[in-house]
Scaffold this active site. Structure first.
Site: not given
Length: 202
Positions: A36, A134, A105
């Site tokens: 990521r 996040k 997601s």
């Protein structure tokens, strides 16, 4: 595809350190790795992806690339994972070969059902718990994780703030696995952390 212990990497980690953490985590029981990168340039992302792919191939562990379909194709990754604001799933499906898995997601039942209808291979559901990884992640209302997982027939992976204390509370839900970021990436010993997560989950 084994989604049991799904490692999501953290961008700030230098490549040598990243490869060391990933390798230790795989030895400890990680079954899938998602690279990521949110702020990295395309060329840096590609370079990192190639190194990670090389390592994972040695251990026969699939690589998932976050967001960047072009990078996933360039390194022949096992799959790509997109968010709700990224390229639409239906468009991704047109671009990537059938052999490539596509995850997305979701945080609502509607998003999960839509993902299944549009050809997603799995869904990442979260945030399961409060998370530092996040900043914009909203925690799911109580019971929502289970409701979403039960609403679809494709594998559901829980993500967001999962640690060894709270993993017990979601173990008996209809989930294919758990995605861990900080719990492994920031662990003093990534191998032992992965072993502990696998033990807690299995």
């Amino acid at each position: 595809m084994n989604y049991k212990l799904y490692l999501v990497t953290e961008e700030s980690v230098p490549i040598e350190e990243l490869l060391r953490i990933i390798e230790e985590a795989i030895k400890g029981g990680v079954t899938l790795v998602q690279l990521r990168e949110k702020k990295t340039t395309g060329s840096s992302f590609l370079k990192k992806a190639k190194s990670v792919k090389e390592l994972l191939t040695r251990y026969d562990v699939p690589l998932i690339i976050n967001d960047r379909v072009d990078v996933a194709l360039a390194v022949n990754a096992a799959g790509v994972h997109v968010g709700q604001s990224d390229l639409p799933l239906s468009a991704v499906r047109i671009i990537v070969p059938d052999s490539m898995i596509v995850g997305i997601s979701v945080s609502t039942v509607e998003e999960a059902k839509e993902a299944e209808e549009n050809g997603a291979d799995y869904i990442g559901v979260g945030a399961a718990f409060p998370t530092q990884s996040k900043s914009d992640a909203e925690v799911l209302p109580k019971g929502m994780l289970e409701t979403i997982a039960n609403a679809v027939s494709i594998p559901a992976v829980a993500i967001g703030g999962i640690n060894l204390r709270n993993i017990e509370t979601i173990r008996n839900i209809n989930l294919a696995g758990v995605a861990i970021v900080s719990g492994i990436m920031k662990a003093e010993n990534p191998f032992e952390a992965a072993v502990a997560f696998r033990k807690a989950w299995d």
